[in-house]
Design a protein around this motif. Structure first.
Motif, PDB file in Angstrom:
ATOM      1  N   ALA A  77       0.832  -1.208   0.000  1.00 25.90           N
ATOM      2  CA  ALA A  77       0.000   0.000   0.000  1.00 25.90           C
ATOM      3  C   ALA A  77       0.865   1.256   0.000  1.00 25.90           C
ATOM      4  N   GLY A  78       2.169   1.113   0.142  1.00 25.53           N
ATOM      5  CA  GLY A  78       3.069   2.246  -0.028  1.00 25.53           C
ATOM      6  C   GLY A  78       3.397   3.013   1.235  1.00 25.53           C
ATOM      7  N   TYR A  79       3.181   2.423   2.398  1.00 24.08           N
ATOM      8  CA  TYR A  79       3.527   3.123   3.640  1.00 24.08           C
ATOM      9  C   TYR A  79       5.039   3.097   3.860  1.00 24.08           C
ATOM     10  N   ARG A  80       5.554   4.150   4.514  1.00 27.08           N
ATOM     11  CA  ARG A  80       6.990   4.253   4.775  1.00 27.08           C
ATOM     12  C   ARG A  80       7.303   4.219   6.265  1.00 27.08           C
ATOM     13  N   LYS A  81       6.507   4.948   7.046  1.00 31.45           N
ATOM     14  CA  LYS A  81       6.816   5.072   8.475  1.00 31.45           C
ATOM     15  C   LYS A  81       5.928   4.115   9.271  1.00 31.45           C
ATOM     16  N   TRP A  82       6.354   2.896   9.270  1.00 27.52           N
ATOM     17  CA  TRP A  82       5.589   1.891   9.987  1.00 27.52           C
ATOM     18  C   TRP A  82       6.563   0.810  10.442  1.00 27.52           C
ATOM     19  N   ASP A  83       6.082  -0.093  11.277  1.00 21.10           N
ATOM     20  CA  ASP A  83       6.970  -1.097  11.836  1.00 21.10           C
ATOM     21  C   ASP A  83       6.149  -2.312  12.254  1.00 21.10           C
ATOM     22  N   ALA A  84       6.843  -3.433  12.376  1.00 22.16           N
ATOM     23  CA  ALA A  84       6.203  -4.637  12.917  1.00 22.16           C
ATOM     24  C   ALA A  84       6.879  -4.955  14.250  1.00 22.16           C
ATOM     25  N   HIS A  85       6.157  -5.612  15.127  1.00 20.77           N
ATOM     26  CA  HIS A  85       6.716  -5.920  16.446  1.00 20.77           C
ATOM     27  C   HIS A  85       6.430  -7.375  16.775  1.00 20.77           C
ATOM     28  N   SER A  86       7.468  -8.082  17.194  1.00 22.76           N
ATOM     29  CA  SER A  86       7.273  -9.494  17.536  1.00 22.76           C
ATOM     30  C   SER A  86       8.234  -9.855  18.659  1.00 22.76           C
ATOM     31  N   PRO A  87       7.904 -10.896  19.437  1.00 17.64           N
ATOM     32  CA  PRO A  87       8.781 -11.260  20.566  1.00 17.64           C
ATOM     33  C   PRO A  87      10.082 -11.907  20.118  1.00 17.64           C
ATOM     34  N   PHE A  88      10.177 -12.316  18.881  1.00 14.83           N
ATOM     35  CA  PHE A  88      11.407 -12.933  18.387  1.00 14.83           C
ATOM     36  C   PHE A  88      11.532 -12.559  16.913  1.00 14.83           C
ATOM     37  N   PRO A  89      12.730 -12.633  16.354  1.00 10.17           N
ATOM     38  CA  PRO A  89      12.872 -12.277  14.945  1.00 10.17           C
ATOM     39  C   PRO A  89      12.156 -13.295  14.065  1.00 10.17           C
ATOM     40  N   ILE A  90      11.396 -12.813  13.100  1.00  2.75           N
ATOM     41  CA  ILE A  90      10.635 -13.716  12.236  1.00  2.75           C
ATOM     42  C   ILE A  90      11.350 -13.832  10.903  1.00  2.75           C
ATOM     43  N   HIS A  91      11.518 -15.051  10.487  1.00  2.26           N
ATOM     44  CA  HIS A  91      12.241 -15.330   9.255  1.00  2.26           C
ATOM     45  C   HIS A  91      11.473 -14.774   8.066  1.00  2.26           C
ATOM     46  N   GLY A  92      12.131 -13.955   7.252  1.00  2.00           N
ATOM     47  CA  GLY A  92      11.520 -13.472   6.028  1.00  2.00           C
ATOM     48  C   GLY A  92      10.716 -12.196   6.173  1.00  2.00           C
ATOM     49  N   ILE A  93      10.642 -11.632   7.391  1.00  3.32           N
ATOM     50  CA  ILE A  93       9.794 -10.450   7.554  1.00  3.32           C
ATOM     51  C   ILE A  93      10.431  -9.235   6.911  1.00  3.32           C
ATOM     52  N   GLU A  94      11.780  -9.235   6.783  1.00  5.06           N
ATOM     53  CA  GLU A  94      12.410  -8.059   6.184  1.00  5.06           C
ATOM     54  C   GLU A  94      12.001  -7.923   4.715  1.00  5.06           C
ATOM     55  N   THR A  95      11.824  -9.053   4.032  1.00  2.00           N
ATOM     56  CA  THR A  95      11.343  -8.987   2.643  1.00  2.00           C
ATOM     57  C   THR A  95       9.892  -8.535   2.625  1.00  2.00           C
ATOM     58  N   ALA A  96       9.103  -9.091   3.543  1.00  5.00           N
ATOM     59  CA  ALA A  96       7.692  -8.734   3.581  1.00  5.00           C
ATOM     60  C   ALA A  96       7.507  -7.256   3.886  1.00  5.00           C
ATOM     61  N   MET A  97       8.448  -6.655   4.592  1.00  2.30           N
ATOM     62  CA  MET A  97       8.343  -5.237   4.909  1.00  2.30           C
ATOM     63  C   MET A  97       9.064  -4.381   3.883  1.00  2.30           C
ATOM     64  N   GLY A  98       9.821  -5.022   2.988  1.00  2.00           N
ATOM     65  CA  GLY A  98      10.565  -4.261   1.988  1.00  2.00           C
ATOM     66  C   GLY A  98      11.760  -3.534   2.564  1.00  2.00           C
ATOM     67  N   LEU A  99      12.394  -4.116   3.575  1.00  2.00           N
ATOM     68  CA  LEU A  99      13.574  -3.481   4.166  1.00  2.00           C
ATOM     69  C   LEU A  99      14.815  -3.888   3.390  1.00  2.00           C
ATOM     70  N   GLY A 100      15.787  -2.984   3.291  1.00  2.00           N
ATOM     71  CA  GLY A 100      17.071  -3.316   2.683  1.00  2.00           C
ATOM     72  C   GLY A 100      17.937  -4.053   3.689  1.00  2.00           C
ATOM     73  N   ARG A 101      19.151  -4.345   3.278  1.00  2.00           N
ATOM     74  CA  ARG A 101      20.063  -5.021   4.195  1.00  2.00           C
ATOM     75  C   ARG A 101      20.611  -4.030   5.215  1.00  2.00           C
ATOM     76  N   SER A 102      20.951  -4.554   6.369  1.00  2.00           N
ATOM     77  CA  SER A 102      21.559  -3.712   7.396  1.00  2.00           C
ATOM     78  C   SER A 102      22.961  -3.301   6.953  1.00  2.00           C
ATOM     79  N   ARG A 103      23.340  -2.041   7.221  1.00  2.00           N
ATOM     80  CA  ARG A 103      24.669  -1.586   6.843  1.00  2.00           C
ATOM     81  C   ARG A 103      25.687  -1.812   7.955  1.00  2.00           C
ATOM     82  N   LEU A 104      25.241  -2.517   8.995  1.00  2.00           N
ATOM     83  CA  LEU A 104      26.118  -2.751  10.140  1.00  2.00           C
ATOM     84  C   LEU A 104      27.445  -3.430   9.777  1.00  2.00           C
ATOM     85  N   PRO A 105      27.462  -4.400   8.846  1.00  2.00           N
ATOM     86  CA  PRO A 105      28.740  -5.053   8.536  1.00  2.00           C
ATOM     87  C   PRO A 105      29.816  -4.071   8.088  1.00  2.00           C
ATOM     88  N   TYR A 106      29.448  -2.996   7.371  1.00  2.00           N
ATOM     89  CA  TYR A 106      30.466  -2.027   6.944  1.00  2.00           C
ATOM     90  C   TYR A 106      31.064  -1.313   8.139  1.00  2.00           C
TER      91      TYR A 106
END
Lengths: 479, 191
Positions: free
Chosen positions: B36-65
């Protein structure tokens, strides 16, 4: 809770057995993990805590007297200039290796069973490193100048000698302590948030809330969090291998027969993992019972730990044999004398205690019944703890007491203060562990939830797991 | 002029909070909100859910750099410190070995690299996640405490350009939310 099935029997048709027994849902895991930190202090806790605190008092006394009087209160002498102090140091830092091994190495290998034990093992690691760091500090005789080991500008214009393995050791152990603490704390944040959200008093909510940093399980946060966890695991894996390798170089770089061998780094690392797992088993057998975590810390987990102890114990046994072989094969008379003296000299009893405890006792784990019996686990782990302490004693004292020149031979006898200091270090360790068990989540609840079958977004109908399904791991899930 | 970055939307409401039954339902709902094109939103869960970053359209974390840069910096700094201290500031001959020899400096170089990389990883993660953040409007919602127990949530913040309390609420309801809650900036009014 432990009603469902036994998860140690191998069932090729039905698939993998559940890691967590009793098919709990997410909330049941929260309850099981959080309740021990929330209920009123049980009497049994005091029965463990007060003796530990007493032993910690002994440590305070022994250290205070040492600082006042000097290391002359110990039994060390010429030629045995390193004795109980360095034995205790290597013993504790070795125990401190299991936590990071479980957290980091098993994480990289995707061993899901680690989630039940990693938190307690990491905590144990930090406490063991605390005990270990104490000994080099007081062993130098003037603890108030221990900061000379750090490369700090000073009025004397001097700098530490970076070409000495003893200084490498200072860097390795302090880095290891720091990284272990970071790893442990990062893992704790989601569970501290759970305790914050369940808190019934303002005091608890603020205290746990402060350390939970405002964690709210955000998926955007989880993404960075999981990346951070993976990087830390990747960094900690070579780190854990480097620490005991560097400790072994304290010895191997010296010219002394019995120390000057290239097998030391891998041999020490295997021994460290071995002793660390033994201590994890000792603590977990009691903790799981006391906190009612039998369905989370199952016999399956102990079976896996027994296998690791069997492997590392056998590597250590191989190293003992190889030292003798090289002593003979090198045809070096000093080497040969040192090893014959080790086994049949005045400290023969220490050597054979080590062999019995470290090489013979874990061999019972070839038998499956032994691997899944907690009583046998407890007994063997105590044997291994004793044996690994004696291993360090044997390496240090028997090598030093008779070196090249018979005119410089001598004997080491511990004094009361040596023994009190050893007891006291156990006091520090157990006191810290008791406090940990009382106030913090002993199992990484968020991680255990994530290995439940219902945590998979493709699980079943996408609804909550039915009890019949919940116990089973996803088919691709490896233990 | 504002010196502190704004963390929450202005106005009376923080946004909407929708609760879901399971990780699967949350992931599917995330796909709808993303599409639906939302940008400022988030999901919350008690543990990390596999595949949710794709479902939310998040890029990769830049932490490794961040970890890489600090790790290399730590290693170089460690090596430089040792060479400077032992060969320049306080030269000492040990067993007649040369002053400039990198080999004995390898262990401490490695340890310094690991130490700096680890510290950068942890504190970089805190920075990316804007932690510590001890106040958050969502903490005012009573049932949000389940986000660290067994609850699965989506929060859409009011300053998202597409946010509309009614339309967004209907979208969230249509994705199978068990309940949708309008979150105030401060839930002081709540008993």
């Amino acid at each position: 809770m432990t009603n469902v099935i036994d998860n140690v029997s191998h069932e090729p048709v039905a698939g993998r057995a559940p890691l967590i027994l009793g098919a709990p849902d997410f909330h049941a895991i929260t309850e099981a993990v959080a309740q021990p930190a929330e209920r009123a202090t049980p009497l049994a806790w005091w029965l463990f805590f007060l003796p530990s605190l007493g032993m910690l008092g002994i440590l305070g006394l022994a250290v205070a007297w040492l600082v006042w009087e000097g290391i002359g209160i110990w039994g060390l002498n010429q030629p045995v200039g390193w004795a109980f102090d360095i034995t205790n140091f290597v013993f504790w830092i070795g125990i401190g290796h299991a936590g990071t091994l479980i957290s980091a190495v098993l994480f990289l290998f995707r061993q899901k069973w680690r989630t039940s034990i990693n938190r307690a093992a990491e905590a144990m690691t930090i406490f063991a490193v605390m005990c270990a760091l104490l000994f080099p500090g007081i062993h130098i005789g003037r603890p108030w100048v221990a900061y000379w080991m750090a490369p700090l500008p000073n009025q004397m214009g001097t700098w530490p000698g970076f070409r000495s393995p003893l200084l490498w050791d200072f860097f390795a152990v302090s880095t290891y302590g720091t990284v272990s603490a970071l790893f442990w704390y990062v893992g704790l944040i989601p569970d501290l948030a759970t305790l914050r959200d369940r808190a019934t008093t303002r005091m608890r909510r603020y205290t746990y809330g402060l350390f939970a940093l405002g964690w709210r399980g955000s998926a955007r946060n989880w993404q960075h969090y999981e990346t951070a966890y993976l990087i830390l695991a990747g960094l900690a894996t070579p780190l854990v291998l480097s620490v005991h390798s560097i400790v072994s170089m304290d010895f191997a770089v010296a010219q002394l027969p019995g120390w000057h061998t290239t097998i030391f780094p891998p041999y020490f690392v295997a021994g460290a993992i071995y002793s660390g797992f033994a201590m994890v088993v000792t603590l977990m057998v009691i903790t799981r019972k006391a906190l009612g975590l039998e369905h989370i810390l199952t016999r399956f987990h102990f079976d896996r730990m027994a296998r690791i102890m069997l492997v590392t114990g056998s590597i250590v046994g191989y190293a003992y044999a190889m030292e003798f072989f090289i002593a003979w094969f090198s045809q070096n008379p000093y080497e040969q004398f040192t090893f014959v003296n080790r086994a049949f000299g005045p400290y023969w009893w220490a050597y054979w205690t080590m062999i019995t405890c470290n090489v013979l006792s874990p061999q019972v784990f070839w038998c499956k019944r032994a691997r899944t019996s907690l009583a046998i686990h407890f007994v063997v782990s105590i044997f291994v703890n004793i044996g690994m302490w004696f291993e360090r004693f044997v390496i240090i004292v028997t090598s030093l007491h008779r070196d090249f020149l018979p005119s410089s031979w001598g004997m080491f006898y511990p004094t009361t203060w040596d023994i009190l200091l050893l007891i006291g270090s156990f006091g520090l360790f157990f006191t810290m562990f008791c406090l940990f068990v009382r106030f913090l989540p002993v199992v990484a609840a968020a991680e255990v939830k994530s290995v439940l079958p219902a945590a998979d977004p493709h699980h079943a109908t996408g609804q909550r797991a039915t009890p019949a399904m919940a116990g089973r791991l996803a088919p691709e899930g490896a233990h | 002029m504002r010196f502190v970055p704004q963390l929450f939307p202005e106005g009376e409401h923080f946004g909407l909070l929708a609760e879901y039954d399971s990780p699967g339902a949350l992931v599917r709902a995330c796909e709808h909100v993303r599409d639906a094109g939302y940008r400022k939103w988030d999901a919350h869960s008690p543990f990390p859910i596999h595949g949710i970053e794709t479902a939310m359209g998040l890029g990769r974390s830049r932490l490794p750099y961040v970890a890489l840069i600090f790790g290399l910096g730590g290693a170089l700094g460690g090596m430089a410190l040792q060479i400077w201290a032992n060969a320049i500031a306080y030269p000492m001959v040990i067993s007649g070995k040369p002053m400039f020899n990198w080999q004995p400096y390898v262990p401490i170089t490695f340890e310094c690299g690991v130490l700096l990389a680890s510290l950068a990883t942890v504190f970089g993660m805190f920075a990316f996640n804007k932690l510590p953040m001890l106040f958050h409007p969502l903490f005012g919602v009573e049932h949000f405490a389940k986000a660290t127990d067994d609850g699965f949530f989506i929060s859409v913040e009011a300053w998202d350009p597409k946010f509309d309390a009614r339309a967004t609420g209907e979208l969230l309801s249509s994705t199978g939310a068990r309940r949708v809650h309008l979150v105030r900036r401060r839930e002081d009014a709540a008993p």
